[in-house]
Design a protein around this motif. Structure first.
Motif, mmCIF file in Angstrom:
data_model
loop_
_atom_site.group_PDB
_atom_site.id
_atom_site.type_symbol
_atom_site.label_atom_id
_atom_site.label_comp_id
_atom_site.label_asym_id
_atom_site.label_seq_id
_atom_site.Cartn_x
_atom_site.Cartn_y
_atom_site.Cartn_z
ATOM 1 N N ARG A 1 0.716 -1.359 0.066
ATOM 2 C CA ARG A 1 0.074 -0.026 0.009
ATOM 3 C C ARG A 1 0.754 1.096 0.198
ATOM 4 N N LEU A 2 2.029 1.272 0.527
ATOM 5 C CA LEU A 2 2.925 2.343 0.633
ATOM 6 C C LEU A 2 3.634 2.440 -0.693
ATOM 7 N N ALA A 3 3.743 1.498 -1.415
ATOM 8 C CA ALA A 3 4.517 1.448 -2.898
ATOM 9 C C ALA A 3 3.587 1.517 -3.768
ATOM 10 N N GLU A 4 2.278 1.367 -3.744
ATOM 11 C CA GLU A 4 1.187 1.769 -4.525
ATOM 12 C C GLU A 4 -0.096 2.561 -4.039
ATOM 13 N N PRO A 5 0.106 3.900 -3.759
ATOM 14 C CA PRO A 5 -1.058 4.394 -2.991
ATOM 15 C C PRO A 5 -2.449 4.264 -3.728
ATOM 16 N N SER A 6 -3.484 4.128 -3.022
ATOM 17 C CA SER A 6 -4.655 3.682 -3.846
ATOM 18 C C SER A 6 -5.709 4.732 -3.368
ATOM 19 N N HIS A 7 -6.942 4.504 -3.824
ATOM 20 C CA HIS A 7 -7.932 5.373 -3.453
ATOM 21 C C HIS A 7 -8.238 5.338 -2.008
ATOM 22 N N GLN A 8 -8.413 6.587 -1.269
ATOM 23 C CA GLN A 8 -8.975 6.449 0.050
ATOM 24 C C GLN A 8 -10.351 6.380 0.176
ATOM 25 N N ASN A 9 -10.985 5.650 1.057
ATOM 26 C CA ASN A 9 -12.464 5.314 1.324
ATOM 27 C C ASN A 9 -12.680 6.012 2.983
ATOM 28 N N LYS B 1 -4.293 -16.480 10.353
ATOM 29 C CA LYS B 1 -5.203 -15.693 9.508
ATOM 30 C C LYS B 1 -4.831 -14.190 9.765
ATOM 31 N N VAL B 2 -4.749 -13.481 8.422
ATOM 32 C CA VAL B 2 -4.590 -11.981 8.756
ATOM 33 C C VAL B 2 -5.544 -11.439 7.634
ATOM 34 N N SER B 3 -6.467 -10.445 8.694
ATOM 35 C CA SER B 3 -7.505 -9.743 7.824
ATOM 36 C C SER B 3 -7.509 -8.283 7.929
ATOM 37 N N VAL B 4 -8.212 -7.852 7.095
ATOM 38 C CA VAL B 4 -8.167 -6.255 6.951
ATOM 39 C C VAL B 4 -9.337 -5.684 6.637
ATOM 40 N N ARG B 5 -9.885 -4.437 7.269
ATOM 41 C CA ARG B 5 -10.852 -3.598 6.719
ATOM 42 C C ARG B 5 -10.233 -2.234 6.197
ATOM 43 N N SER B 6 -10.086 -2.262 5.044
ATOM 44 C CA SER B 6 -9.344 -0.968 4.548
ATOM 45 C C SER B 6 -10.524 0.128 4.016
ATOM 46 N N SER C 1 -16.112 -0.560 4.752
ATOM 47 C CA SER C 1 -15.630 -1.526 3.681
ATOM 48 C C SER C 1 -15.742 -2.922 4.497
ATOM 49 N N GLU C 2 -15.940 -3.936 3.638
ATOM 50 C CA GLU C 2 -15.868 -5.345 4.157
ATOM 51 C C GLU C 2 -14.649 -5.795 4.587
ATOM 52 N N VAL C 3 -14.527 -6.737 5.439
ATOM 53 C CA VAL C 3 -13.246 -7.474 5.878
ATOM 54 C C VAL C 3 -12.707 -8.320 4.934
ATOM 55 N N GLU C 4 -11.677 -8.316 4.386
ATOM 56 C CA GLU C 4 -10.811 -9.154 3.630
ATOM 57 C C GLU C 4 -9.904 -9.842 4.277
ATOM 58 N N THR C 5 -9.810 -11.071 3.650
ATOM 59 C CA THR C 5 -8.564 -11.963 4.397
ATOM 60 C C THR C 5 -7.490 -11.750 3.334
ATOM 61 N N VAL C 6 -6.237 -11.551 4.045
ATOM 62 C CA VAL C 6 -5.006 -11.116 3.376
ATOM 63 C C VAL C 6 -4.411 -12.485 3.074
ATOM 64 N N TRP C 7 -4.343 -13.326 4.403
ATOM 65 C CA TRP C 7 -3.593 -14.622 4.453
ATOM 66 C C TRP C 7 -4.205 -15.501 5.322
ATOM 67 N N ASP C 8 -4.583 -16.729 4.885
ATOM 68 C CA ASP C 8 -4.974 -17.888 5.610
ATOM 69 C C ASP C 8 -4.198 -19.028 5.577
ATOM 70 N N PRO D 1 -3.651 3.554 3.636
ATOM 71 C CA PRO D 1 -5.010 3.586 3.527
ATOM 72 C C PRO D 1 -5.696 4.098 4.824
ATOM 73 N N LEU D 2 -6.495 5.148 4.991
ATOM 74 C CA LEU D 2 -7.178 5.521 6.062
ATOM 75 C C LEU D 2 -8.420 4.703 6.460
ATOM 76 N N LYS D 3 -8.664 4.810 7.856
ATOM 77 C CA LYS D 3 -9.647 4.097 8.386
ATOM 78 C C LYS D 3 -9.605 2.382 8.107
ATOM 79 N N THR D 4 -8.407 2.167 8.373
ATOM 80 C CA THR D 4 -8.187 0.747 8.151
ATOM 81 C C THR D 4 -7.572 0.282 9.480
ATOM 82 N N VAL D 5 -8.171 -1.188 9.741
ATOM 83 C CA VAL D 5 -7.609 -1.882 10.617
ATOM 84 C C VAL D 5 -7.185 -3.340 10.263
ATOM 85 N N MET D 6 -6.240 -3.944 10.906
ATOM 86 C CA MET D 6 -5.928 -5.204 10.594
ATOM 87 C C MET D 6 -5.534 -6.203 11.699
#
Length: 177
Positions: free
Chosen positions: A17-25, A123-128, A132-139, A112-117
């Motif tokens: 996310r640091l390398a490729e800044p994306s749209h903030q929500n 399991k690693v999950s994030v709400r970015s 937004s919905e919770v996404e699974t980053v790694w399982d 990304p603002l308003k983000t919690v991991m």
């Protein structure tokens, strides 16, 4: 000491996310537009070497953070609130300490603002972003990489850095039976 797969996956997600800044929500279209304009005006450009230094420092910092928390594969949710990382009105100290170690400056708008991991055993999950919905980053059940997973020190597959953020958000269906 080798970092557990959860720390590697979590650090890689933030570094990408640091390398490729994306749209903030942040929850409102006008606020999102304003934030995007401000971010483009004040955007920091990080070199690949800086991003990699951050990923390495963050992996070590997350591993140290996890070592201070409850960690049980039998009860993976227990202690989850202590193992979470955030970027809301301020950056989580783990994220800022890793930046300092890497010799770079990272601010709230750089990630990304308003983000919690949540970094839980297996399991690693994030709400970015706001709402937004919770996404699974790694399982640990996901083959990683899909063809030949290498097993880490904790017996879980090691993530392939090039695939982080491109994996399906849906875990595999458990076997019937």
């Amino acid at each position: 000491m080798t970092a557990r797969s959860e720390a590697v996956a979590a650090a890689s997600w933030w570094a990408l996310r640091l390398a490729e800044p994306s749209h903030q929500n942040v929850g409102h279209p006008d606020a999102n537009t304003l934030l995007a304009a401000l971010a483009n005006t004040n955007a920091r450009a990080y070199t690949p070497d800086q991003v990699e230094a951050y990923r390495v420092a963050l992996t070590a910092r997350i591993e140290a953070h996890l070592a201070q928390s409850e960690w049980s594969l039998a009860e993976p949710i227990f202690g989850s609130e202590v193992r979470c990382l955030y970027n809301d009105y301020s950056l989580d100290p783990v994220l800022t300490e890793a930046a300092a170690t890497a010799g770079i400056e990272v601010g709230v708008a750089d990630l990304p603002l308003k983000t919690v991991m949540w970094i839980d055993p297996g399991k690693v999950s994030v709400r970015s972003g706001y709402g937004s919905e919770v996404e699974t980053v790694w399982d640990w059940r996901w083959p990683w990489p899909p063809t030949t997973p290498a097993t880490g020190a904790n017996g879980h597959p090691e993530p392939d850095q090039s695939q982080l953020g491109n994996i399906s958000d849906t875990p595999p269906t458990p076997p019937a039976g």
